[in-house]
Design an enzyme around this catalytic site. Sequence first.
Site, PDB file in Angstrom:
ATOM      1  N   CYS A 154      12.076  -5.850 -34.556  1.00 37.83           N
ATOM      2  CA  CYS A 154      12.056  -7.040 -33.687  1.00 37.83           C
ATOM      3  C   CYS A 154      12.718  -6.828 -32.492  1.00 37.83           C
ATOM      4  O   CYS A 154      12.703  -7.605 -31.608  1.00 37.83           O
ATOM      5  CB  CYS A 154      12.393  -7.514 -34.535  1.00 37.83           C
ATOM      6  SG  CYS A 154      12.410  -7.465 -35.492  1.00 37.83           S
ATOM      7  N   HIS A 190      11.001 -16.366 -35.733  1.00 38.82           N
ATOM      8  CA  HIS A 190      10.803 -15.124 -35.239  1.00 38.82           C
ATOM      9  C   HIS A 190       9.580 -14.130 -35.330  1.00 38.82           C
ATOM     10  O   HIS A 190       9.356 -14.044 -36.002  1.00 38.82           O
ATOM     11  CB  HIS A 190      11.983 -14.548 -36.061  1.00 38.82           C
ATOM     12  CG  HIS A 190      11.944 -12.569 -36.562  1.00 38.82           C
ATOM     13  ND1 HIS A 190      11.136 -12.158 -35.038  1.00 38.82           N
ATOM     14  CD2 HIS A 190      13.362 -12.093 -36.649  1.00 38.82           C
ATOM     15  CE1 HIS A 190      12.115 -11.016 -34.980  1.00 38.82           C
ATOM     16  NE2 HIS A 190      13.397 -11.425 -36.257  1.00 38.82           N
ATOM     17  N   HIS A 195      19.284 -12.417 -29.158  1.00 40.94           N
ATOM     18  CA  HIS A 195      19.117 -11.870 -31.253  1.00 40.94           C
ATOM     19  C   HIS A 195      18.278 -13.073 -31.600  1.00 40.94           C
ATOM     20  O   HIS A 195      17.001 -13.897 -31.786  1.00 40.94           O
ATOM     21  CB  HIS A 195      18.691 -10.843 -31.546  1.00 40.94           C
ATOM     22  CG  HIS A 195      18.149 -10.080 -32.761  1.00 40.94           C
ATOM     23  ND1 HIS A 195      16.951 -10.058 -32.169  1.00 40.94           N
ATOM     24  CD2 HIS A 195      17.959 -10.630 -33.647  1.00 40.94           C
ATOM     25  CE1 HIS A 195      15.731  -9.456 -33.000  1.00 40.94           C
ATOM     26  NE2 HIS A 195      16.224  -9.602 -33.819  1.00 40.94           N
TER      27      HIS A 195
END
Length: 416
Positions: A165, A331, A296
């Site tokens: 990620c 995400h 994030h």
Amino acid sequence: MTARRVVVTGLGAVTSIGIGADEFLAGLRAGRSGAGPITSFDASGFDHSQGCEITEFDADRFVTRLPAREYGRASQFAAAAARMAVADAALPVEDLRAARSLVSVGTTDGESRDLDGLVRQEVELGPDRMDPVVARRVPAGRLSVAAARELGLVDVEAVTLPTACAAGNYAIGYGYDAVRTGEFAFALCGGADAVCLKTFAGFYRLGTIAPERCQPFDRDRKGILTGEGAGMLLLESLESALARGARIHAEVLGYGLNCDADHPVAPNEDSFARCVRLAHENAGVTAADVDLISAHGTGTKANDVSEARAMHQVFGAGSPRMVSIKSMIGHTMGAASALAAIACTLALREGFIPPTINHVETDPECDIDCVPNRAIDADLKVVQNNALAFGGNNAVLILGRYEPAGDPAAAEREAA
């Protein structure tokens, strides 16, 4: 050799709230949500199955040279975003082909969507009936190759970075170094991933899939929504951009990377704070210079608190606003920090802060201003883009507003 200043001159975005930089910008300003029922795979066995899929992507519309059948969905996203970035930069493709260039693409899953399909074929029909064309699409390296092939690049290094990620920021940092040192004239860098059953099921088993919406930093947050897309940025030296009269969106000031390898999935806040300090040092800025943090911000209980505490370590009580666009686009895995970097670039250029939507009440353990629900105007000069990944892979990118007043030729052109 003197290091070159590196600027962003092209943006390409494939997202669930808009395809193309202009549509993505409109979605960010409006606080648009890309969430809806997942249709990419049969989700009937799950108690809840919301996600942020891209419903209007037509490969034939956005990809002109790439043989679509030979490449999976994530590769097509990467190729489309790369072509958009080159077009946005007003860089003739012939000029790009004539130059030494880099394509770096970050990813979490590669073409795991194709792997899902192959496994289903193997189980239902046997291994002899698995589609060989689809099997050849699986290697993750094809994501960067797809972008290079779509643009007809030959004097090119094509690299795919699988740092989960945080991969988008890794890829942009790699591109920044490549241009800064003069090794490459242009770098197309970012990230791409497609929604797949494997990743959804994995996060579901971890208990981190939200039932309806992603609510980063909210007291009642329940987890992530899986998303998909691609973000690609065209980087070149300031000298190159000025010489060809390019529009400069922002300047890449620097980045920081570290890996604490402390836990398979849980972030280490001390390590991430160190990564932020590394990024500030590399970029030549201080904490006081940072006007906005693109978090994030996954919307999970552990990540949001750990990230906020790490920022308080670095910034103290005067932490800047901290927003998460995952509230809008979900995400997007390896594309996440690349798309956030594009959002940061647009925020610097346009003078606004995108909101953290779906927000009701900020978790007091986070204690931040997440710009709830509505975008606001802001005079931004330096923006920090955070990315954390499984295995303790951390990456922080620092972007700055380009000031033509510091460059006589650019200032003259601006005044004309």
